[in-house]
Write a protein that holds these residues in place. Structure first.
Motif, PDB file in Angstrom:
ATOM      1  N   LEU A 191     -26.342  21.193 -73.094  1.00 58.02           N
ATOM      2  CA  LEU A 191     -25.582  20.444 -73.804  1.00 58.02           C
ATOM      3  C   LEU A 191     -24.824  19.804 -72.104  1.00 58.02           C
ATOM      4  N   HIS A 192     -24.145  20.505 -70.695  1.00 60.41           N
ATOM      5  CA  HIS A 192     -23.890  20.137 -69.950  1.00 60.41           C
ATOM      6  C   HIS A 192     -25.369  19.385 -69.225  1.00 60.41           C
ATOM      7  N   ASP A 193     -26.594  19.554 -68.593  1.00 60.98           N
ATOM      8  CA  ASP A 193     -27.599  19.244 -68.124  1.00 60.98           C
ATOM      9  C   ASP A 193     -28.561  17.727 -68.835  1.00 60.98           C
ATOM     10  N   LEU A 194     -27.760  17.675 -69.989  1.00 62.58           N
ATOM     11  CA  LEU A 194     -28.093  16.496 -70.613  1.00 62.58           C
ATOM     12  C   LEU A 194     -27.011  15.654 -70.363  1.00 62.58           C
ATOM     13  N   ALA A 195     -25.970  16.072 -70.101  1.00 57.79           N
ATOM     14  CA  ALA A 195     -24.837  15.014 -69.600  1.00 57.79           C
ATOM     15  C   ALA A 195     -25.459  14.434 -68.343  1.00 57.79           C
ATOM     16  N   GLN A 196     -25.826  15.702 -67.376  1.00 61.54           N
ATOM     17  CA  GLN A 196     -25.577  14.859 -66.178  1.00 61.54           C
ATOM     18  C   GLN A 196     -27.030  14.165 -65.975  1.00 61.54           C
ATOM     19  N   THR A 197     -27.777  14.405 -67.525  1.00 59.81           N
ATOM     20  CA  THR A 197     -29.546  13.621 -66.852  1.00 59.81           C
ATOM     21  C   THR A 197     -29.130  12.292 -67.517  1.00 59.81           C
ATOM     22  N   LEU A 198     -28.018  12.220 -68.875  1.00 51.89           N
ATOM     23  CA  LEU A 198     -27.616  10.535 -69.196  1.00 51.89           C
ATOM     24  C   LEU A 198     -26.773  10.030 -68.258  1.00 51.89           C
ATOM     25  N   HIS A 199     -26.272  11.516 -67.009  1.00 51.71           N
ATOM     26  CA  HIS A 199     -25.517  10.115 -65.869  1.00 51.71           C
ATOM     27  C   HIS A 199     -25.998   9.414 -64.766  1.00 51.71           C
ATOM     28  N   LYS A 200     -27.427  10.532 -64.602  1.00 53.60           N
ATOM     29  CA  LYS A 200     -28.382   9.796 -63.505  1.00 53.60           C
ATOM     30  C   LYS A 200     -29.158   8.088 -64.722  1.00 53.60           C
ATOM     31  N   SER A 201     -29.797   8.701 -65.607  1.00 53.78           N
ATOM     32  CA  SER A 201     -30.403   7.665 -65.717  1.00 53.78           C
ATOM     33  C   SER A 201     -29.504   5.907 -66.368  1.00 53.78           C
ATOM     34  N   SER A 202     -28.327   6.433 -66.819  1.00 54.07           N
ATOM     35  CA  SER A 202     -27.836   4.650 -67.398  1.00 54.07           C
ATOM     36  C   SER A 202     -27.529   4.370 -65.672  1.00 54.07           C
TER      37      SER A 202
END
Length: 120
Positions: free
Chosen positions: A69-80
């Motif tokens: 979950l933490h890695d998904l949140a980081q990827t979303l943050h970078k992408s957005s």
């Protein structure tokens, strides 16, 4: 940039040999490569690579929420963040994760190009 591409090729080779062991590493390499692309002005390519990383992160989170979950949140943050800076916020795929038992509700409605969200 060449080193980043080489890392991606090697990670893909590892994933082909043992998917379960190396998909998280491939997603990390994709995230890093997307940053390089973004910094060099290759916006569309950066967004595409970010989306690939996001898809992998979502799949991993479905399989093991606590671990990924933490890695998904980081990827979303970078992408957005990258997409919003280039006024492409609407192109980022921020949606509920494939109907999978409420894994991570990700609805960003009314995302403005200024980087702020409207309440939706």
């Amino acid at each position: 940039m060449q080193v980043s591409l080489e890392a991606l090729e090697l990670r893909r080779e590892l994933v082909a040999a043992n998917r379960d062991a190396y998909v998280p590493d491939l997603a990390m390499s994709l995230d890093n490569h997307a940053i390089w692309l973004f910094r060099t002005g290759r916006r569309d390519e950066s967004l595409r690579v970010s989306q690939e990383a996001l898809t992998l992160r979502r799949d991993l989170t479905v399989a093991n929420r606590a671990l990924h979950l933490h890695d998904l949140a980081q990827t979303l943050h970078k992408s957005s963040g990258s997409a919003v800076r280039f006024g492409q916020g609407q192109r980022v795929v921020l949606r509920e994760s494939r109907g999978s038992e409420g894994v991570l509700p990700l609805k960003f409605q009314g995302l403005r190009t200024s980087g702020r969200e409207q309440s939706g």
